[in-house]
Design a protein around this motif. Structure first.
Motif, short mmCIF file in Angstrom:
data_model
loop_
_atom_site.label_atom_id
_atom_site.label_comp_id
_atom_site.label_asym_id
_atom_site.label_seq_id
_atom_site.Cartn_x
_atom_site.Cartn_y
_atom_site.Cartn_z
N ALA A 11 -54.19 47.53 69.19
CA ALA A 11 -54.94 48.72 68.79
C ALA A 11 -55.43 49.55 69.98
O ALA A 11 -55.53 50.78 69.88
CB ALA A 11 -56.12 48.32 67.91
N ASP A 12 -55.70 48.91 71.11
CA ASP A 12 -56.20 49.64 72.28
C ASP A 12 -55.10 50.02 73.27
O ASP A 12 -55.38 50.60 74.32
CB ASP A 12 -57.26 48.80 73.01
N GLU A 47 -52.49 51.57 59.26
CA GLU A 47 -51.34 51.31 58.39
C GLU A 47 -50.03 51.58 59.12
O GLU A 47 -49.04 50.86 58.94
CB GLU A 47 -51.41 52.13 57.10
N ALA A 48 -49.99 52.65 59.92
CA ALA A 48 -48.78 52.99 60.67
C ALA A 48 -48.49 51.93 61.73
O ALA A 48 -47.34 51.54 61.94
CB ALA A 48 -48.92 54.36 61.31
N ALA A 83 -49.43 48.77 61.59
CA ALA A 83 -48.99 47.56 60.87
C ALA A 83 -47.54 47.69 60.44
O ALA A 83 -46.77 46.72 60.52
CB ALA A 83 -49.89 47.32 59.67
N ASP A 84 -47.12 48.88 60.02
CA ASP A 84 -45.73 49.10 59.59
C ASP A 84 -44.76 48.91 60.76
O ASP A 84 -43.72 48.27 60.61
CB ASP A 84 -45.60 50.51 59.00
N ILE A 85 -45.11 49.43 61.91
CA ILE A 85 -44.26 49.27 63.10
C ILE A 85 -44.19 47.80 63.50
O ILE A 85 -43.10 47.27 63.75
CB ILE A 85 -44.80 50.13 64.27
N LEU A 86 -45.33 47.14 63.54
CA LEU A 86 -45.36 45.75 64.00
C LEU A 86 -44.68 44.80 63.02
O LEU A 86 -44.19 43.74 63.42
CB LEU A 86 -46.80 45.32 64.24
N GLU A 87 -44.62 45.18 61.75
CA GLU A 87 -43.94 44.36 60.75
C GLU A 87 -42.46 44.17 61.09
O GLU A 87 -41.86 43.15 60.76
CB GLU A 87 -44.09 44.99 59.36
N LYS A 88 -41.91 45.12 61.82
CA LYS A 88 -40.49 45.06 62.17
C LYS A 88 -40.24 44.20 63.42
O LYS A 88 -39.10 43.93 63.76
CB LYS A 88 -39.97 46.47 62.39
#
Length: 108
Positions: free
Chosen positions: A14-15, A25-26, A28-33
């Protein structure tokens, strides 16, 4: 049965400058990949001329990127640390990594 690689907790990044202006949310979506992977000191993330299949985000650690010239000399191109993206060859449509990356300390 192969152990599944751990996912990346959004609070870890986050930092990082790359994520500062992004919604949770964005991120989390990137990191999900992606997945978190441990590299020991001396391990290579990728080697020069190897097919470029992934790019990387350093969560913890420090590495160097070096290139071997035609005459066999090794040139250190750059160092990367926490929060930096490296190995971006596939993201810029390069088929092979133009250099080698090596962990200088244990890395995630």
């Amino acid at each position: 049965m192969q152990k599944k690689a751990p996912k990346i907790d959004p609070s870890l990044v986050a930092d990082f400058p790359l994520f500062l202006d992004m919604e949770k949310e964005a991120i989390a979506d990137i990191l999900e990949k992606g997945t978190a992977k441990h590299y020991k000191k001396g391990d290579h993330f990728f080697d020069q001329f190897e097919p470029a299949t992934h790019f990387f985000l350093m969560l913890d650690g420090y590495l160097e990127v070096s290139k071997t010239t035609e005459d066999g000399s090794q040139v250190i191109m750059r160092h990367f640390g926490v929060g930096e993206i490296f190995g971006v060859a596939p993201a810029i449509a390069q088929k092979h990594y133009p250099a080698t990356s090596r962990a200088l300390v244990d890395c995630v």
